[in-house]
Design an enzyme around this catalytic site. Structure first.
Site, short mmCIF file in Angstrom:
data_model
loop_
_atom_site.label_atom_id
_atom_site.label_comp_id
_atom_site.label_asym_id
_atom_site.label_seq_id
_atom_site.Cartn_x
_atom_site.Cartn_y
_atom_site.Cartn_z
N ASP A 10 0.99 -0.88 -0.44
CA ASP A 10 0.55 -0.10 0.19
C ASP A 10 0.85 1.52 0.08
O ASP A 10 2.28 1.05 0.36
CB ASP A 10 -0.88 0.29 1.32
N SER A 11 0.39 2.24 -0.61
CA SER A 11 1.42 3.53 -0.96
C SER A 11 0.54 4.87 -0.33
O SER A 11 -0.94 4.94 -0.46
CB SER A 11 1.58 3.34 -2.19
N PHE A 94 -0.15 8.11 -12.13
CA PHE A 94 -1.38 8.38 -11.99
C PHE A 94 -1.18 8.77 -10.93
O PHE A 94 -0.88 9.28 -9.87
CB PHE A 94 -2.12 7.04 -12.23
N TYR A 96 -1.57 11.05 -8.21
CA TYR A 96 -0.89 12.41 -7.27
C TYR A 96 0.55 12.75 -7.82
O TYR A 96 0.63 13.96 -8.09
CB TYR A 96 -0.21 12.31 -5.95
N ASP A 97 0.24 12.18 -9.50
CA ASP A 97 1.36 12.35 -9.53
C ASP A 97 2.36 13.84 -10.23
O ASP A 97 3.07 14.59 -10.63
CB ASP A 97 2.25 11.31 -10.94
N LYS A 115 11.05 7.25 -12.81
CA LYS A 115 10.12 6.99 -12.01
C LYS A 115 10.93 5.59 -10.40
O LYS A 115 10.81 6.04 -9.68
CB LYS A 115 8.89 6.73 -11.84
N HIS A 120 9.27 5.27 -4.40
CA HIS A 120 8.79 4.80 -2.94
C HIS A 120 8.67 3.89 -3.06
O HIS A 120 9.39 2.02 -2.50
CB HIS A 120 8.04 5.66 -2.18
N ARG A 121 8.09 3.05 -4.13
CA ARG A 121 7.36 1.62 -4.60
C ARG A 121 9.14 0.37 -4.79
O ARG A 121 9.28 -0.06 -4.54
CB ARG A 121 6.29 1.52 -5.30
#
Length: 185
Positions: A10-11, A94, A96-97, A115, A120-121
Site C-alpha cells: 500500500d502506498s 497516475f 498525485y504524480d 520514476k 518509494h515503491r
C-alpha cells in the site's frame, strides 16, 4: 490461510502542510466531493493555496509485507521525499504524480525507468527482492517446486496497485526470485 506466499503493498502521499494528509486515505481522499484522481489532486492544490515553496514538502510512503508459508514475515517501508507543485504538470503516472515534484520535474514527467529509480515503491521492491534473495530464497523456491509438481499457481498476490508499471515491477521481482511468470490482473 492459503499456505501460499502472499505479498501486499500500500502506498500513500503525505503532505506536511496538511498534517500528513491524505496519508493512508490517498485513494479515498475527500470522498464526498472528490470522485477521481484528478479531483483528489485538485483538492490538494486547493488546500495548499497560499502555502509558500518552503512549506510544500511531502513524501510518498510504500509499505510492503511478504508472508511466507512457514509464517515468517518480511516488512518493508520506504519513502520518496519531494514537494507539491502549483499545478498539474506531465502526462505520465497516475494519482498525485502530476503535482509531486522530484527536483524540477513531477513524477508525471518522468519515464517509468526514471520514476522506478527514485520512487518509494521502486525502493521498497528492490529491498524486498534483496531480502528474499538473502534469507528466504530457498524457502520460496522449495515451495514453488512443490506447488508446480501439483499443478498449482506458484504465488497468489493481492495488491492495491492502480498502475501497470507497479505490477510489472512486482512481477520482475518475483520472476527473478522465484520464477513467477504471471500475476492476476
Amino acid at each position: 490461510k492459503t499456505g501460499m506466499p502472499a505479498v501486499a503493498d500500500d502506498s500513500g502521499i503525505c503532505v506536511d502542510a496538511l498534517d500528513g494528509r491524505p496519508g493512508i486515505f490517498s485513494a479515498r481522499y475527500r470522498p464526498d466531493d472528490c470522485i477521481t484522481d484528478e479531483d483528489r489532486t485538485a483538492k490538494i492544490l486547493e488546500e495548499l493555496e497560499g502555502v509558500p515553496d518552503g512549506e510544500r514538502t511531502a513524501h510518498y510512503t510504500c509499505a510492503i509485507c511478504c508472508i511466507l508459508p512457514d509464517g515468517s514475515k518480511i516488512e518493508i517501508e520506504e519513502i520518496c521525499v519531494g514537494t507539491i507543485g502549483y499545478s498539474f504538470v506531465g502526462d505520465g503516472g497516475f494519482g498525485y504524480d502530476p503535482i509531486f515534484m522530484q527536483g524540477d520535474k513531477t513524477f508525471a514527467q518522468l519515464s517509468a525507468e526514471e520514476k522506478d529509480k527514485v520512487s518509494h515503491r521502486g525502493k521498497a521492491l528492490r529491498k524486498l527482492q534483496a531480502e528474499l534473495k538473502e534469507g528466504k530464497l530457498d524457502l520460496v523456491l522449495q515451495y514453488a517446486e512443490e506447488q508446480e509438481a501439483c499443478g498449482a499457481r506458484i504465488l497468489d498476490i493481492n495488491m492495491g496497485m492502480s498502475g501497470i508499471d507497479e505490477k510489472s515491477m512486482m512481477l520482475t521481482v518475483l520472476e527473478e526470485v522465484a520464477g513467477v511468470t504471471s500475476l492476476p490482473l
